[in-house]
Design a protein around this motif. Structure first.
Motif, mmCIF file in Angstrom:
data_model
loop_
_atom_site.group_PDB
_atom_site.id
_atom_site.type_symbol
_atom_site.label_atom_id
_atom_site.label_comp_id
_atom_site.label_asym_id
_atom_site.label_seq_id
_atom_site.Cartn_x
_atom_site.Cartn_y
_atom_site.Cartn_z
ATOM 1 N N GLY A 81 0.775 -1.233 0.000
ATOM 2 C CA GLY A 81 0.000 0.000 0.000
ATOM 3 C C GLY A 81 0.804 1.278 0.000
ATOM 4 N N THR A 82 2.139 1.178 0.051
ATOM 5 C CA THR A 82 3.008 2.356 0.081
ATOM 6 C C THR A 82 3.900 2.351 -1.148
ATOM 7 O OG1 THR A 82 3.011 2.396 2.502
ATOM 8 C CG2 THR A 82 4.797 3.561 1.424
ATOM 9 N N LEU A 83 4.293 3.536 -1.633
ATOM 10 C CA LEU A 83 5.158 3.611 -2.800
ATOM 11 C C LEU A 83 6.361 2.690 -2.633
ATOM 12 C CD1 LEU A 83 5.320 7.404 -3.744
ATOM 13 C CD2 LEU A 83 3.817 5.640 -4.644
ATOM 14 N N PHE A 84 6.584 1.839 -3.632
ATOM 15 C CA PHE A 84 7.716 0.918 -3.600
ATOM 16 C C PHE A 84 9.005 1.719 -3.692
ATOM 17 C CE2 PHE A 84 10.771 -1.752 -6.007
ATOM 18 C CZ PHE A 84 10.987 -2.708 -5.028
ATOM 19 N N ASP A 85 9.955 1.409 -2.817
ATOM 20 C CA ASP A 85 11.206 2.145 -2.723
ATOM 21 C C ASP A 85 12.354 1.246 -3.158
ATOM 22 O OD1 ASP A 85 13.399 3.635 -2.081
ATOM 23 O OD2 ASP A 85 12.930 3.879 0.038
ATOM 24 N N ASP A 86 12.661 1.282 -4.447
ATOM 25 C CA ASP A 86 13.803 0.530 -4.939
ATOM 26 C C ASP A 86 15.082 1.249 -4.496
ATOM 27 O OD1 ASP A 86 16.009 0.142 -7.166
ATOM 28 O OD2 ASP A 86 14.650 -1.589 -7.298
ATOM 29 N N GLY A 90 14.574 4.311 -6.719
ATOM 30 C CA GLY A 90 13.494 5.026 -6.067
ATOM 31 C C GLY A 90 12.134 4.513 -6.507
ATOM 32 N N VAL A 91 11.195 5.425 -6.777
ATOM 33 C CA VAL A 91 9.855 5.041 -7.193
ATOM 34 C C VAL A 91 9.921 4.366 -8.562
ATOM 35 C CG1 VAL A 91 7.519 5.847 -7.670
ATOM 36 C CG2 VAL A 91 8.886 6.978 -5.908
ATOM 37 N N PRO A 187 16.215 13.767 5.384
ATOM 38 C CA PRO A 187 16.116 13.335 3.983
ATOM 39 C C PRO A 187 16.968 12.108 3.728
ATOM 40 C CG PRO A 187 17.430 15.331 4.180
ATOM 41 C CD PRO A 187 16.814 15.104 5.527
ATOM 42 N N ARG A 188 16.570 11.330 2.735
ATOM 43 C CA ARG A 188 17.238 10.059 2.466
ATOM 44 C C ARG A 188 18.592 10.213 1.790
ATOM 45 N NH1 ARG A 188 12.425 5.869 0.640
ATOM 46 N NH2 ARG A 188 10.911 6.508 2.218
ATOM 47 N N GLY A 189 18.815 11.334 1.112
ATOM 48 C CA GLY A 189 20.135 11.561 0.524
ATOM 49 C C GLY A 189 20.188 11.242 -0.959
ATOM 50 N N LEU A 190 21.203 11.805 -1.635
ATOM 51 C CA LEU A 190 21.310 11.711 -3.086
ATOM 52 C C LEU A 190 21.514 10.287 -3.579
ATOM 53 C CD1 LEU A 190 23.547 14.814 -3.876
ATOM 54 C CD2 LEU A 190 21.101 14.556 -4.308
ATOM 55 N N LEU A 191 22.134 9.427 -2.788
ATOM 56 C CA LEU A 191 22.427 8.080 -3.247
ATOM 57 C C LEU A 191 21.250 7.126 -3.089
ATOM 58 C CD1 LEU A 191 26.072 7.644 -1.859
ATOM 59 C CD2 LEU A 191 25.329 8.384 -4.135
ATOM 60 N N SER A 192 20.142 7.605 -2.528
ATOM 61 C CA SER A 192 19.011 6.723 -2.252
ATOM 62 C C SER A 192 18.129 6.475 -3.462
ATOM 63 C CB SER A 192 18.142 7.313 -1.136
ATOM 64 O OG SER A 192 17.483 8.487 -1.598
ATOM 65 N N GLY A 193 18.231 7.303 -4.497
ATOM 66 C CA GLY A 193 17.282 7.251 -5.601
ATOM 67 C C GLY A 193 16.030 8.053 -5.324
ATOM 68 N N ARG A 272 19.250 7.221 -14.311
ATOM 69 C CA ARG A 272 18.322 6.240 -14.903
ATOM 70 C C ARG A 272 17.254 5.824 -13.887
ATOM 71 N NH1 ARG A 272 19.700 4.365 -19.648
ATOM 72 N NH2 ARG A 272 18.519 2.425 -19.413
ATOM 73 N N ILE A 273 16.674 6.830 -13.225
ATOM 74 C CA ILE A 273 15.618 6.547 -12.254
ATOM 75 C C ILE A 273 14.321 7.201 -12.712
ATOM 76 C CG2 ILE A 273 17.222 6.303 -10.330
ATOM 77 C CD1 ILE A 273 16.526 9.086 -9.407
ATOM 78 N N ARG A 274 13.199 6.585 -12.359
ATOM 79 C CA ARG A 274 11.859 7.097 -12.622
ATOM 80 C C ARG A 274 11.662 7.407 -14.103
ATOM 81 N NH1 ARG A 274 10.775 11.015 -7.421
ATOM 82 N NH2 ARG A 274 8.774 11.184 -8.422
ATOM 83 N N ARG A 275 12.150 6.505 -14.971
ATOM 84 C CA ARG A 275 12.178 6.790 -16.415
ATOM 85 C C ARG A 275 10.784 6.897 -17.024
ATOM 86 N NH1 ARG A 275 16.100 2.121 -18.177
ATOM 87 N NH2 ARG A 275 15.167 1.235 -16.302
ATOM 88 N N ASP A 276 9.804 6.207 -16.456
ATOM 89 C CA ASP A 276 8.460 6.205 -17.052
ATOM 90 C C ASP A 276 7.519 7.217 -16.403
ATOM 91 O OD1 ASP A 276 9.006 4.168 -18.873
ATOM 92 O OD2 ASP A 276 8.686 2.623 -17.361
ATOM 93 N N GLU A 277 8.028 8.075 -15.534
ATOM 94 C CA GLU A 277 7.152 8.959 -14.766
ATOM 95 C C GLU A 277 6.310 9.858 -15.654
ATOM 96 O OE1 GLU A 277 7.370 12.160 -11.061
ATOM 97 O OE2 GLU A 277 9.205 11.406 -11.965
ATOM 98 N N TRP A 278 6.877 10.360 -16.729
ATOM 99 C CA TRP A 278 6.143 11.285 -17.603
ATOM 100 C C TRP A 278 5.946 10.717 -18.997
ATOM 101 C CZ3 TRP A 278 3.434 15.360 -16.088
ATOM 102 C CH2 TRP A 278 3.655 15.821 -14.790
ATOM 103 N N GLY A 279 5.903 9.371 -19.081
ATOM 104 C CA GLY A 279 5.755 8.754 -20.388
ATOM 105 C C GLY A 279 4.320 8.768 -20.893
#
Length: 279
Positions: A81-86, A90-91, A187-193, A272-279
């Motif tokens: 039920g929560t955004l999957f955190d790879d 990331g999302v 905050p999770r930091g830049l390396l978290s995705g 190369r994260i969240r590539r499909d967000e605005w597809g």
């Protein structure tokens, strides 16, 4: 379609989390909004912003499925039920059938996706069903999305670079907002995705790991259909859907926000994260 959450109780906010109620008021005119809310980065709940939109009956899940069920829309993957955190990306986003997703909401199981679809995922006729809020018109940076989700879906604490107007159309959603600043929100930091996401879970705070959270006063509200939440840029926010929901949001900002958003998009593409967000 019968919503799956008619008897869903409101989540209990921990007693030791300091929460004040967000102010509610009729939507001000553009000049008043810019003077009293935008420049002061003052969140609020506005009423009356859906005047001139398609009537409420056209925003139900059944109506959305009938009119736009064939659309292939962008959706975020959920985990319990929560955004999957790879850890690396990331999302995670995928393209799914809106009609099949809405049909799946009748299942008792936790949803596997949360629709976060750019308006261009929908046929051109969809543009007739809503009005761009006057506060956003002419902004150098502007983006809009349609959100469809199941009761119990949670968006963890994060902040956005643009300003945000989130317009509720069907169902209720509980929001918690936290003032800008990184020191007390972990905050999770830049390396978290997911560098704009927080480690904090306000529904179950861990003050041993996050002691500075005790210093924060949150602003909270449960929004219903026809109400709009203004989230100024930089404000952290957390959301839980209390019903199956349909909503729209509008991100916008000036040239500085446009450049910052471009930098954010470039960062995502390089990583190369969240590539499909605005597809």
């Amino acid at each position: 379609m019968l919503q799956s959450s008619e008897a869903l109780p409101l989540p209990v906010t921990p007693a030791d989390l300091h929460v004040e109620e967000l102010e509610r008021l009729p939507a001000p005119d553009k000049d008043e909004f810019e003077r009293d809310f935008l420049r002061r980065r003052r969140p609020a709940v506005f009423t009356g912003m859906t005047d001139g939109w398609a009537p409420p009956a056209q925003w139900t899940l059944d109506s959305m499925a009938r009119k736009f069920g064939a659309a292939r829309v962008v959706a975020a993957v959920l985990s319990q039920g929560t955004l999957f955190d790879d850890p690396a990306t990331g999302v995670v986003f995928r393209h799914i059938s809106l009609g099949e997703f809405i049909a799946s909401l009748a299942d008792a199981k936790t949803a596997s996706h949360y629709v976060m679809a750019p308006t261009w995922n929908f046929p051109p006729s969809f543009q007739n069903d809503f009005r761009v809020p006057p506060y956003c018109v002419g902004a150098p940076h502007y983006r809009a999305k349609v959100w469809v989700g199941k009761a119990g879906t949670v968006t963890p604490v994060h902040y956005d670079i643009p300003h945000n107007l989130h317009v509720h159309l069907t169902g209720r959603k509980r929001w918690l907002l936290f003032p800008p600043g990184r020191g007390r929100m972990y905050p999770r930091g830049l390396l978290s995705g997911m560098p704009n996401f927080s480690e904090v879970n306000p529904e179950n705070p861990d003050y041993d790991r996050h002691p500075r959270l005790r210093e924060v006063t949150a602003l909270g509200a449960t929004l219903e259909a026809g109400e709009t939440l203004f989230i100024p840029h930089g404000w952290w926010h957390h959301a839980r859907s209390l019903d199956d929901i349909v909503s729209m949001n509008f991100w916008w900002g000036g040239q500085v926000v446009q450049l910052a958003s471009l930098a954010s998009t470039t960062f995502k593409r390089l990583r190369r994260i969240r590539r499909d967000e605005w597809g």
